[in-house]
Design a protein around this motif. Structure first.
Motif, mmCIF file in Angstrom:
data_model
loop_
_atom_site.group_PDB
_atom_site.id
_atom_site.type_symbol
_atom_site.label_atom_id
_atom_site.label_comp_id
_atom_site.label_asym_id
_atom_site.label_seq_id
_atom_site.Cartn_x
_atom_site.Cartn_y
_atom_site.Cartn_z
ATOM 1 N N GLY A 101 5.788 -5.141 -16.377
ATOM 2 C CA GLY A 101 5.380 -3.955 -15.627
ATOM 3 C C GLY A 101 4.608 -4.261 -14.362
ATOM 4 N N PHE A 102 4.615 -5.523 -13.925
ATOM 5 C CA PHE A 102 3.821 -5.877 -12.748
ATOM 6 C C PHE A 102 4.220 -5.115 -11.489
ATOM 7 C CE2 PHE A 102 2.981 -8.422 -8.949
ATOM 8 C CZ PHE A 102 1.615 -8.589 -9.060
ATOM 9 N N PRO A 103 5.520 -4.845 -11.206
ATOM 10 C CA PRO A 103 5.855 -4.081 -9.999
ATOM 11 C C PRO A 103 5.183 -2.715 -9.947
ATOM 12 C CG PRO A 103 7.808 -5.146 -10.871
ATOM 13 C CD PRO A 103 6.738 -5.340 -11.886
ATOM 14 N N PHE A 104 5.020 -2.063 -11.095
ATOM 15 C CA PHE A 104 4.338 -0.770 -11.118
ATOM 16 C C PHE A 104 2.851 -0.943 -10.837
ATOM 17 C CE2 PHE A 104 7.950 -0.436 -14.088
ATOM 18 C CZ PHE A 104 8.667 0.567 -13.442
ATOM 19 N N LEU A 105 2.263 -1.997 -11.397
ATOM 20 C CA LEU A 105 0.856 -2.294 -11.108
ATOM 21 C C LEU A 105 0.676 -2.653 -9.640
ATOM 22 C CD1 LEU A 105 -1.963 -2.618 -12.349
ATOM 23 C CD2 LEU A 105 -1.396 -5.013 -12.806
ATOM 24 N N PHE A 106 1.627 -3.404 -9.089
ATOM 25 C CA PHE A 106 1.601 -3.743 -7.666
ATOM 26 C C PHE A 106 1.674 -2.481 -6.812
ATOM 27 C CE2 PHE A 106 4.118 -4.706 -3.809
ATOM 28 C CZ PHE A 106 3.255 -5.600 -3.191
ATOM 29 N N GLY A 107 2.551 -1.546 -7.192
ATOM 30 C CA GLY A 107 2.649 -0.285 -6.460
ATOM 31 C C GLY A 107 1.355 0.505 -6.522
ATOM 32 N N ALA A 108 0.693 0.506 -7.692
ATOM 33 C CA ALA A 108 -0.576 1.216 -7.824
ATOM 34 C C ALA A 108 -1.637 0.618 -6.908
ATOM 35 C CB ALA A 108 -1.042 1.178 -9.279
ATOM 36 N N ILE A 109 -1.655 -0.712 -6.802
ATOM 37 C CA ILE A 109 -2.622 -1.376 -5.921
ATOM 38 C C ILE A 109 -2.335 -1.036 -4.456
ATOM 39 C CG2 ILE A 109 -3.444 -3.628 -5.112
ATOM 40 C CD1 ILE A 109 -2.888 -4.685 -7.959
ATOM 41 N N ILE A 110 -1.056 -1.013 -4.082
ATOM 42 C CA ILE A 110 -0.690 -0.675 -2.707
ATOM 43 C C ILE A 110 -1.134 0.744 -2.356
ATOM 44 C CG2 ILE A 110 1.273 -0.244 -1.157
ATOM 45 C CD1 ILE A 110 0.643 -3.180 -1.538
ATOM 46 N N LEU A 111 -1.059 1.661 -3.324
ATOM 47 C CA LEU A 111 -1.434 3.051 -3.062
ATOM 48 C C LEU A 111 -2.926 3.219 -2.802
ATOM 49 C CD1 LEU A 111 0.767 5.089 -5.569
ATOM 50 C CD2 LEU A 111 1.086 4.774 -3.117
ATOM 51 N N LEU A 112 -3.719 2.215 -3.124
ATOM 52 C CA LEU A 112 -5.137 2.281 -2.781
ATOM 53 C C LEU A 112 -5.342 2.293 -1.269
ATOM 54 C CD1 LEU A 112 -6.604 -0.241 -5.393
ATOM 55 C CD2 LEU A 112 -6.745 2.259 -5.458
ATOM 56 N N ILE A 113 -4.398 1.715 -0.529
ATOM 57 C CA ILE A 113 -4.523 1.657 0.934
ATOM 58 C C ILE A 113 -4.389 3.044 1.553
ATOM 59 C CG2 ILE A 113 -3.586 0.661 3.056
ATOM 60 C CD1 ILE A 113 -2.706 -1.758 1.417
ATOM 61 N N LYS B 281 -5.133 8.443 14.684
ATOM 62 C CA LYS B 281 -4.929 9.115 13.394
ATOM 63 C C LYS B 281 -3.438 9.241 13.090
ATOM 64 C CE LYS B 281 -7.820 12.530 14.391
ATOM 65 N NZ LYS B 281 -8.574 13.800 14.240
ATOM 66 N N LEU B 282 -2.636 9.430 14.125
ATOM 67 C CA LEU B 282 -1.187 9.507 13.954
ATOM 68 C C LEU B 282 -0.645 8.192 13.399
ATOM 69 C CD1 LEU B 282 0.920 11.766 14.659
ATOM 70 C CD2 LEU B 282 1.403 10.473 16.733
ATOM 71 N N VAL B 283 -1.121 7.081 13.946
ATOM 72 C CA VAL B 283 -0.685 5.763 13.479
ATOM 73 C C VAL B 283 -1.135 5.526 12.037
ATOM 74 C CG1 VAL B 283 -0.960 3.286 13.822
ATOM 75 C CG2 VAL B 283 -0.605 4.776 15.791
ATOM 76 N N LEU B 284 -2.376 5.881 11.731
ATOM 77 C CA LEU B 284 -2.906 5.641 10.390
ATOM 78 C C LEU B 284 -2.212 6.508 9.346
ATOM 79 C CD1 LEU B 284 -6.726 5.330 11.171
ATOM 80 C CD2 LEU B 284 -5.170 3.506 10.487
ATOM 81 N N TYR B 285 -1.985 7.775 9.665
ATOM 82 C CA TYR B 285 -1.266 8.646 8.730
ATOM 83 C C TYR B 285 0.179 8.183 8.552
ATOM 84 C CZ TYR B 285 -4.863 12.245 8.173
ATOM 85 O OH TYR B 285 -6.003 12.932 7.822
ATOM 86 N N SER B 286 0.794 7.680 9.622
ATOM 87 C CA SER B 286 2.159 7.158 9.503
ATOM 88 C C SER B 286 2.191 5.931 8.596
ATOM 89 C CB SER B 286 2.717 6.803 10.888
ATOM 90 O OG SER B 286 2.812 7.945 11.710
ATOM 91 N N LEU B 287 1.173 5.083 8.706
ATOM 92 C CA LEU B 287 1.077 3.916 7.829
ATOM 93 C C LEU B 287 0.897 4.353 6.376
ATOM 94 C CD1 LEU B 287 0.778 0.881 7.283
ATOM 95 C CD2 LEU B 287 -1.649 1.098 7.869
ATOM 96 N N ALA B 288 0.033 5.346 6.154
ATOM 97 C CA ALA B 288 -0.173 5.859 4.794
ATOM 98 C C ALA B 288 1.121 6.445 4.236
ATOM 99 C CB ALA B 288 -1.270 6.927 4.806
ATOM 100 N N PHE B 289 1.855 7.173 5.071
ATOM 101 C CA PHE B 289 3.130 7.745 4.649
ATOM 102 C C PHE B 289 4.127 6.650 4.304
ATOM 103 C CE2 PHE B 289 7.400 9.294 5.646
ATOM 104 C CZ PHE B 289 7.459 10.461 4.890
ATOM 105 N N PHE B 290 4.181 5.604 5.120
ATOM 106 C CA PHE B 290 5.096 4.489 4.884
ATOM 107 C C PHE B 290 4.819 3.816 3.545
ATOM 108 C CE2 PHE B 290 5.660 -0.135 5.164
ATOM 109 C CZ PHE B 290 7.044 -0.208 5.293
ATOM 110 N N LEU B 291 3.567 3.512 3.275
ATOM 111 C CA LEU B 291 3.213 2.828 2.024
ATOM 112 C C LEU B 291 3.480 3.716 0.814
ATOM 113 C CD1 LEU B 291 -0.133 1.155 3.148
ATOM 114 C CD2 LEU B 291 2.080 0.050 2.836
#
Length: 250
Positions: free
Chosen positions: A208-220, A51-61
């Motif tokens: 505006g694709f970078p913002f759309l790309f960021g929104a897609i990344i936040l799904l992770i 869970k520490l690794v997964l939360y760290s990955l979520a924080f990184f993204l």
């Protein structure tokens, strides 16, 4: 400056030390690096370490997207079709920074009636929605609508920090937040390289694709936080009902 000074004074004189028994320590020793390594590899709490690794990955993204999109807001506003002047850019910057205050207030209010996981998910939904609106913004009102939709976008970050803190003992807090600080520094480097390169490369088909790309990344990170919550719920249910389906050791 005033807010940073107030935070520093509060940390110095109001916060209590989590480690009651002070121990002598040295600067610049390998033991510090070993402590961070053991934090993620200690076998006695395997489920907590995953869970520490997964939360760290979520924080990184999450932080990478935050840094990356803020780097290109002004460039996006200067270009066509928005073509903002200096006054509108100033108002836009003020609106983006208001998200810190609105997220702080929203965080406190939401925590009164919701668990931290749901607060983080709502914050991520706010962030994703705001970035999608901004990616499609062609008029000034629509751009400010996107800024308004980001009003809870910063609520997820402190929740993830809190969840990370709860996964380790009080003697490991220093190693944990040292690793978090390193991850945050890495986020800044990755965000600058990715988003500043992505913006000019995608101008020809969608500004505006970078913002759309960021929104897609936040799904992770949204999926990671939700999956951990489901796993914990199943783990507790299995612990009290059918341990053969959900072993108590994870």
């Amino acid at each position: 400056i005033a807010a940073s000074l107030a935070a520093a004074l509060y940390a110095a004189f109001c916060l209590q030390e989590s480690v009651k028994q002070q121990k002598p320590a040295k600067l610049f020793t390998l033991s510090h690096y070993k402590a961070v390594y053991r934090l993620y590899t200690a076998p006695e709490h395997l489920s907590s370490r995953w869970k520490l690794v997964l939360y760290s990955l979520a924080f990184f993204l999450l932080v990478t997207v935050h840094f990356g999109t803020k780097d290109i807001f002004v460039l996006y506003e200067l270009g066509s079709p928005l073509c903002w002047a200096a006054d509108l850019i100033g108002y836009g910057s003020a609106a983006s920074y208001l998200a810190y205050l609105s997220s702080l207030g929203g965080l406190r209010l939401l925590q009164l009636c919701l668990e931290d996981t749901w607060v983080a998910e709502i914050g991520l939904i706010s962030n994703i929605s705001g970035l999608v609106v901004i990616s499609l913004a062609t008029t000034t009102p629509l751009m400010f609508t996107g800024y308004g939709t980001l009003f809870l976008s910063m609520a997820a970050t402190p929740v993830i920090r809190a969840k990370l803190s709860k996964l380790v003992s009080e003697t490991e807090q220093g190693a944990l937040f040292a690793s978090v600080a390193c991850v945050e520094g890495l986020c800044s480097l990755v965000a600058t390289g990715v988003f500043n390169s992505l913006y000019p490369a995608t101008l020809h088909f969608m500004r505006g694709f970078p913002f759309l790309f960021g929104a897609i990344i936040l799904l992770i990170p949204a999926a990671i936080i939700g999956w951990i919550e489901i796993w914990e719920s199943n783990h507790v249910y299995g612990h009290f009902s059918d341990t053969s389906l959900f072993p108590a050791d994870g």
